[in-house]
Design an enzyme around this catalytic site. Structure first.
Site, mmCIF file in Angstrom:
data_model
loop_
_atom_site.group_PDB
_atom_site.id
_atom_site.type_symbol
_atom_site.label_atom_id
_atom_site.label_comp_id
_atom_site.label_asym_id
_atom_site.label_seq_id
_atom_site.Cartn_x
_atom_site.Cartn_y
_atom_site.Cartn_z
ATOM 1 N N TYR A 146 36.912 19.199 -43.841
ATOM 2 C CA TYR A 146 36.334 19.721 -44.778
ATOM 3 C C TYR A 146 34.992 19.537 -44.932
ATOM 4 C CZ TYR A 146 35.219 21.138 -49.626
ATOM 5 O OH TYR A 146 34.275 21.599 -50.676
ATOM 6 N N GLY A 203 34.805 25.185 -51.678
ATOM 7 C CA GLY A 203 35.053 25.071 -52.933
ATOM 8 C C GLY A 203 36.341 26.161 -52.774
ATOM 9 N N HIS A 255 23.164 27.107 -54.450
ATOM 10 C CA HIS A 255 23.567 26.600 -55.478
ATOM 11 C C HIS A 255 22.526 26.055 -56.121
ATOM 12 C CE1 HIS A 255 27.433 26.467 -53.212
ATOM 13 N NE2 HIS A 255 28.066 25.686 -53.929
#
Length: 516
Positions: free
Chosen positions: A58, A65, A88
């Site tokens: 990850y 997310g 973001h």
């Protein structure tokens, strides 16, 4: 010639609150320690090993997310990091203050140098260079839910490292990031695996604002003791209720410290001495006078708790995933609840301290409660209004502070397709606390201003040496004593500046020594 400021060293251990203030507020440069460079390189080696392996990791070789299940091929991972930061960096609204952005940049750098995030030393060095050169990315008021950390604010900072977005240079000019970097002799970085995530996944914005608020409130809570002493004195209150033996019956440390201050501040007061005799028929002072140590002290104890939480967070490594000795692990340490709670708690304390300060001020203006002072402290009541509307200003601010005391941290709006289904709203708690600190500063300044006028009106009775020093400070700052009405707003702003700068406390301490 003034010597350049000493750089703040950023290493594998925690920064101190004073370091944060120096960099954020005073513009101190930073340097990364050699130990931190070694630690970052070790963690980078772990990330690169995982990136080269067949098992998805990850943040290294997956999406983020709710998109974390997608494996990203090696040739698309640089794009993954760029896309993460660009998408973001979605803040909106006014720019936040320079000191807030510098604080969050420094605190993110501190996490990077812990050796637990996997960024390359060169990437961390560019962030340090931005701080040293005074290049401040434009960060917006709205965008953070406080989980996964302050994503949008930090993304605007990471965007600047890529040479994108807008920044303020050392002269506060708004410029494209690429232009400002080039002018400082810096080159943008191309983010490698995991670096985009490591740059944006932290509680640094809310923590930076907490550290700055703690610094400001420590000064304000000493100043409000000064203001209360001026009010007790000029309203013909007694200092006997502040005696140590009475405070010891309820052993809260903040209460004891505030009471000690009040005793020291009122020592030698001719005004207080004038009504100590048997002919004084007053039994008890109003709560706003008599209970000042209880309220101010409770705020002090709340502040100490908040400072403890801040110290723990300064020692934390907040990232997800985090790099351990030979692997990365997902975690929930980015959740802002611990910081959000105390930010809200401080807003409650600030509102209540402002409330009791306003009540003391109001007593000066009511001839039925001020024990011989003219209505509204006016020169010619009816023709002049004195400080009538200064109290209106206080009341308006106190009302606003009560609204700001409604906690943000009890709210949560799910995001990221319900992957992030509980958030802290810590950034919002921090933003409203900054407004609360400013409001409290203004309320206390009006009490100081009004107390000084009332003490002048008590002549020929003489105030204590400590409170007399504050009156002298105001007069030296060209705030005139009692007289016909004049434009009051500039005097209020001058008093606000004297409170905010610490000049009021310094004037007192020059006479009686350090306040608790």
């Amino acid at each position: 010639m003034t010597a350049p400021p000493t750089p703040v060293g950023v290493g594998v251990g925690p920064l101190g609150p004073a370091d944060v203030v120096r960099v954020a507020r005073d513009g101190a440069p930073v340097r990364i320690t050699a130990e931190a460079v070694e630690a970052m390189q070790r963690s980078r080696d772990v990330v690169e090993s995982l990136a080269a392996g067949p098992v998805p990791a990850y943040g290294v070789s997956t999406g983020f997310g709710a998109l974390a299940t997608r494996h990203i091929p090696a040739d698309q991972r640089a794009r993954l990091q760029r896309s993460l930061v660009r998408s973001h960096a979605a803040g909106s609204g006014p720019e936040v203050e320079r000191e807030v952005t510098r604080a969050l940049m420094l605190l993110r750098l501190s996490t990077l140098t812990s050796g637990r995030t996997g960024v390359r030393p060169a990437t961390a060095q560019l962030l340090a260079d931005l701080l040293t050169h005074g290049i401040t990315p434009v960060v917006h008021e709205h965008g953070s839910l406080g989980c996964s950390g302050d994503l949008a604010p930090l993304s605007h900072c990471a965007l600047a490292l890529m040479g994108e977005g807008q920044v303020r240079d050392a002269e506060d000019r708004l410029r494209p990031a690429a232009e400002a970097l080039a002018a400082a002799g810096l080159a943008p970085v191309e983010l490698a695996a995991k670096e985009g995530l490591a740059l944006i996944n932290g509680t640094d914005g809310m923590l930076g604002m907490l550290v700055l608020a703690v610094e400001d409130l420590r000064l304000l809570l000493r100043t409000v003791d000064v203001a209360a002493a001026m009010s007790v004195e000029a309203l013909l209150g007694t200092d006997r209720v502040f005696a140590a033996e009475l405070q010891a019956l309820r052993p809260h440390p903040g209460q004891a410290a505030s009471a000690r201050n009040l005793v020291a501040l009122l020592a030698g007061s001719g005004v207080v001495a004038s009504h100590r005799g048997d002919d004084c028929n007053r039994v008890q002072d109003a709560y706003s006078l008599r209970c000042a140590p209880q309220v101010h002290g409770a705020a002090r104890d709340t502040l100490d708790h908040a400072a403890l939480v801040a110290s723990r967070e300064l020692a934390a490594t907040v990232d997800n995933p985090v790099v351990l000795e030979d692997r990365t692990e997902s975690n929930g340490n980015f959740h802002g609840a611990p910081v959000g709670y105390v930010l809200d708690f401080l807003a409650i304390a600030a509102a209540d301290v402002a409330s009791i300060s306003e009540r003391r001020t109001d007593r000066f203006l009511d001839a039925s409660r001020s024990h011989g002072l003219p209505p509204f402290l006016a020169h010619d009541p009816g023709v002049d209004s004195g400080h009538m509307i200064a109290q209106y200003t206080q009341a308006a601010i106190v009302s606003e502070l009560k609204r700001l005391a409604v906690p943000a941290s009890v709210d949560s709006i799910p995001s990221s397709a319900m992957q992030e289904d509980h958030v802290s709203m810590g950034w919002s708690a921090a933003r409203k606390l900054r407004r609360a600190v400013d409001g409290l500063t203004r309320v206390v300044a009006v009490e100081v201003l009004t107390g000084a006028r009332a003490l002048d009106l008590r002549a020929p009775l003489t105030p204590s040496p400590a409170t007399a020093a504050v009156v002298r400070l105001l007069r030296d700052a060209e705030i005139e004593g009692p007289g016909p009405d004049r434009h009051l707003a500039p005097e209020i702003e001058t008093a606000v500046g004297l409170v905010r700068s610490g000049a009021v406390v310094a004037a007192v301490q020059d006479v009686i020594g350090e306040l608790a």
